[in-house]
Design an enzyme around this catalytic site. Structure first.
Site, PDB file in Angstrom:
ATOM      1  N   SER A 252     -20.460  16.171-125.220  1.00  0.00           N
ATOM      2  CA  SER A 252     -19.007  16.047-125.127  1.00  0.00           C
ATOM      3  C   SER A 252     -18.603  14.599-125.330  1.00  0.00           C
ATOM      4  O   SER A 252     -19.375  13.676-125.067  1.00  0.00           O
ATOM      5  CB  SER A 252     -18.522  16.516-123.754  1.00  0.00           C
ATOM      6  OG  SER A 252     -18.842  15.545-122.758  1.00  0.00           O
ATOM      7  N   ASP A 253     -17.374  14.408-125.834  1.00  0.00           N
ATOM      8  CA  ASP A 253     -16.791  13.083-125.713  1.00  0.00           C
ATOM      9  C   ASP A 253     -16.668  12.804-124.215  1.00  0.00           C
ATOM     10  O   ASP A 253     -16.631  13.727-123.395  1.00  0.00           O
ATOM     11  CB  ASP A 253     -15.434  13.025-126.406  1.00  0.00           C
ATOM     12  CG  ASP A 253     -15.054  11.607-126.810  1.00  0.00           C
ATOM     13  OD1 ASP A 253     -15.631  10.656-126.246  1.00  0.00           O
ATOM     14  OD2 ASP A 253     -14.174  11.446-127.667  1.00  0.00           O
ATOM     15  N   TRP A 254     -16.585  11.555-123.852  1.00  0.00           N
ATOM     16  CA  TRP A 254     -16.651  11.171-122.444  1.00  0.00           C
ATOM     17  C   TRP A 254     -15.444  11.724-121.664  1.00  0.00           C
ATOM     18  O   TRP A 254     -14.299  11.445-122.007  1.00  0.00           O
ATOM     19  CB  TRP A 254     -16.762   9.659-122.339  1.00  0.00           C
ATOM     20  CG  TRP A 254     -18.183   9.157-122.291  1.00  0.00           C
ATOM     21  CD1 TRP A 254     -18.721   8.316-121.357  1.00  0.00           C
ATOM     22  CD2 TRP A 254     -19.265   9.466-123.193  1.00  0.00           C
ATOM     23  NE1 TRP A 254     -20.063   8.089-121.618  1.00  0.00           N
ATOM     24  CE2 TRP A 254     -20.421   8.778-122.734  1.00  0.00           C
ATOM     25  CE3 TRP A 254     -19.394  10.256-124.327  1.00  0.00           C
ATOM     26  CZ2 TRP A 254     -21.658   8.854-123.371  1.00  0.00           C
ATOM     27  CZ3 TRP A 254     -20.624  10.342-124.968  1.00  0.00           C
ATOM     28  CH2 TRP A 254     -21.727   9.655-124.490  1.00  0.00           C
TER      29      TRP A 254
END
Length: 795
Positions: A252-254
């Protein structure tokens, strides 16, 4: 020797990985039998900010991820954010500059250098590249993306990935997908139709995945067609895994994950960073209660372990970061990116014989802006400025004077313009350094307009009034308006050039380097001319992709709008002639490979590089298509008077559009034009071919299908004649056949469900349903097209 060493490493690493595949699989299977459910769950989230979760009792290691993409932002520890205290690393030009090189070989080498620095600083996965499309000139993160064109973005992305991964370091292809706006990015829905999604926004990811197989793909913050990118089964499983054959893992993106269980079901492997033990407990409970099949969890964990173990097996000890060597290389790279937009009267390059007094104006000359703002911020190993470079390397025999011109902390401070104008008046040439300050372009915010600060624009305009030899030297991460363009004879676009960019700017200004950059994005005259002007950044959490497939130059072509500078534009200190375009055949099928060749000659007096762009135009299409689309490109270096032949190969995919109704790429039979160009508005050569499709395209019909669609198809027309012969015969002129019936368009543009009324029940509702079922087994064959054999097309 260095190249030999690199090649040897890559060769041995490839052999080693190939030999270890079976051993790794066996080891992973053994580990899976020993892992507890709690441990499996823990592996699906990060340990902290930058590392994966280890399992110490089983000797399962952790790996280090770090931000990119144009340099390494490696925090001092995996549990530190790393803003301001990150380890120094080479800051290369940003993606908007790298893309202007149009040079896949060069981008590969940049990737190699980044991979070396990752090895030196113990980083296993570099978070880049970003191949999202520059849909709007206002996109706050445009400096971090390559292009408005999917083919250029994808090819450069693949080269970058292959370069980094040749060093035994993984990449993270991001941000998957349709992440084109920063406003409300944690919630914004990319409301994009299926055809546009495939042709424009998925294509760069597809090219990169198929040609480079990144170790990881980063799922986006935003929603796509109403579904969060981190939990879309269609994107993460059907497209990425099943259709494209992606072999790595999805992270995932952060802080992008909304629903942990839905994310894993969709095919997302690791949530980054470690957010809370509560998330692990949610996942654990879902498996224990049967909401999430443990077999799904097991498959994801196996794939995680494959990446983690592979990464650790490729760790290298005592790797030199090569900071001096990479600094010089970064200067060379930026020299290839700088784009000469205008050069009337050959004001450039600067000649010491012609210009004895040089005015350097603008704070950027002394206080450079060299990168973007946000998670990609690199702490450079050193930083050059163009004022010092020009004085130290090019100042002998000429007088170099400097005026600040404006205040970077105040966009509307005009108090320094008068002194700058006076200096320009007393000089032989004025170099005005202007552009966008750091706060104009950043992750997390979008631009509100395309104007440079008022003080910058007024400075350029006022200097041009008193100095005929005025050169605007621009520093910006994406396109800007130029209200003074008619008054300034020369414009040099230098992008965001990285830590060594100042040297490259000086090299180009003085002719040590012949500029060869080409625009990877269209520069508009005004914001209202841009494709997404009415649909950006969106409202109430939704952004409508109303321009559909007409992104970038496709839109300007369709609307007959003259841009400030077109896609692919870039001048040189020499000139090039295109000639002798040759095609391997005048008629091909969609299964054939068409070879296209042409000759390029340097007709000037200095060596230079030219990027040949190959566009394809469908001259007759069932669906609306752009006037032309970039399909291939190549950069060639030529000495004065030298001629080289360049060649391209076009496949069936290069002639195809995506049919959202049928969920397939279709290459239709018909005439296509092949165009060799120096830019999207500078077509040098044309040739035409006939394509005969071998695809069998299924009819997509229901009771709401118009009668015209069935009438235009040769086989379904026979069924209409069978079910309602009397009604059709009523429209046949005397002495003519039923095929020549003159049926008014008014009736043909009614859905079949209405024909029991139209034909006075000659065809009943039951027969309409029967007719539709029979049509479903028939191939779509319009009278002017030919489709035969079922086969999808791909890269």
């Amino acid at each position: 020797m260095r190249l030999v060493g690199i090649l040897a490493f890559v060769f041995m690493a490839t052999l080693s990985l190939s030999a270890q595949d079976k051993e790794l699989e066996e080891k992973i299977n053994s580990l899976m039998s020993e892992l507890t459910l709690e441990e499996k769950v823990s592996l699906c989230s990060g340990r902290d900010d930058w590392s994966t979760q280890p399992i110490e009792r089983l000797d399962i290691p952790w790996i280090w991820m770090a931000d990119g993409p144009h340099g390494l932002r490696r925090a001092p520890a995996t549990n530190k954010a790393g803003y301001g205290d990150q380890h120094p690393a080479t800051c290369f030009p940003t993606a908007s500059a790298l893309s202007a090189t149009w040079d896949t070989d060069l981008i590969y080498k940049v990737g190699q250098a980044l991979g070396e620095e990752c090895q030196a600083l113990d980083v296993n996965v570099l978070l880049g590249p970003g191949v999202n499309i520059k849909r709007s000139v206002l996109g706050g993160r445009n400096f971090e993306y390559f292009s408005e064109d999917p083919v250029l973005s994808g090819e450069l992305g693949a080269a970058y990935i292959n370069g980094v991964q040749s060093q035994g370091v993984g990449t993270s292809l991001k941000h998957f997908v349709a992440n084109n706006v920063e406003t409300m990015r944690m919630f914004m829905n990319s409301d994009v139709d299926m055809r546009t999604l495939h042709e424009i926004y998925l294509t760069p990811f597809e090219i990169a995945v198929k040609k480079a197989q990144p170790w990881t793909v980063m799922a986006c913050y935003n929603r796509v067609q109403g579904e969060y990118g981190t939990q879309s089964p269609y994107l993460l499983s059907k497209i990425l895994k099943e259709e494209w054959g992606f072999e790595g893992i999805v992270i995932s993106d952060w802080f992008a994950v909304i629903d942990r269980v839905a994310a894993l079901k969709a095919g997302m492997h690791i949530e980054m960073p470690h957010v809370s033990s509560v998330n692990d407990e949610i996942l654990l409970k879902a498996v224990q209660e049967g909401e999430l099949d443990e077999a799904i969890l097991d498959n994801l964990v196996k794939e995680i372990l494959m990446v983690v173990l592979k990464a650790k097996s490729l760790d290298r000890e005592d790797v030199d970061q090569k900071v001096e060597e990479h600094h010089q290389f970064a200067r060379e790279v930026h020299g290839q990116a700088i784009t000469l937009l205008k050069n009337d009267e050959n004001v450039l390059p600067l000649s010491k014989d012609k210009y004895k007094r040089i005015a350097i104006i603008g704070e950027f000359a002394a206080n450079p802006r060299y990168q973007g703002n946000g998670s990609s911020e690199v702490k450079p190993t050193q930083l050059d400025n163009v004022l010092d470079i020009i004085k130290n390397e090019y100042g002998k025999g000429v007088k170099i004077s400097y005026a600040q011109g404006y205040n970077l902390k105040d966009d509307n401070d005009f108090t320094m313009i008068e002194d700058a104008v006076q200096l320009a008046k007393e000089s032989d040439v004025a170099l005005v350094f202007a552009g966008l300050p750091l706060h104009y372009e950043s992750e997390g915010i979008d631009r509100k307009h395309i104007d440079m600060p008022a003080a910058h624009n007024q400075l350029i305009a006022e200097v041009a009034k008193v100095q005929n030899n005025t050169v605007a030297v621009l520093t910006n991460g994406s396109a800007v308006a130029m209200p003074w363009i008619e008054q300034v004879p020369a414009v040099l676009e230098t992008w965001l050039g990285g830590q060594a960019g100042a040297g490259a700017v000086a090299d180009v200004l003085f002719g040590t380097v012949n500029p060869s950059g080409k625009l990877a994005e269209t520069f508009p005259v005004k914001l209202a001319d841009t494709p997404a002007a009415f649909n950006f950044p969106g409202e109430q959490g939704n952004v409508l992709y109303g321009e559909r497939i007409f992104v970038g130059y496709r839109y300007y072509d369709e609307k007959l709008i003259e841009p400030l500078f077109p896609f692919g534009h870039g001048l040189s200190y020499t000139s090039f002639d295109y000639s002798d375009i040759q095609l391997s055949a005048k008629k091909i099928s969609d299964k054939d490979v068409l070879e296209v060749s042409l000759k390029v000659k340097n007709t000037g007096t200095v060596a230079g590089k030219e990027t040949v762009q190959l566009y394809v135009s469908d001259l007759e299409s069932t669906l609306q298509r752009p006037e032309k689309e970039l399909k291939h490109f190549v950069k060639v270096e030529l000495q004065p008077g030298e001629t080289k032949e360049v060649s391209f190969e076009l496949s069936g995919r290069d002639f195809s559009y995506y049919d959202a109704k049928r969920n397939m790429w279709i290459a239709e039979s018909g005439s296509f034009e092949i165009m060799a160009a120096a830019s999207s508005r500078d077509i040098r050569l044309k040739a035409q071919i006939e394509l005969e499709s071998t695809q069998q395209v299924p009819m997509m019909v229901d009771k709401y299908t118009f009668a015209k669609e069935l009438w235009d198809n040769l086989e379904t027309r026979e069924l209409l004649k069978e079910y309602m012969p009397n009604w059709i015969n009523g429209w046949v002129p005397e002495g003519k056949t039923m095929d020549e019936a003159n049926i008014p368009g008014f009736f043909m543009e009614h859905p079949m469900i209405k024909f029991p009324y139209i034909t006075n029940n000659e065809i009943t509702h039951e027969q309409v349903n029967e007719l539709i079922e029979r049509c479903k087994n028939i191939t779509y064959t319009p009278a002017y097209r030919t489709f035969k054999e079922v086969e999808n097309v791909s890269f």
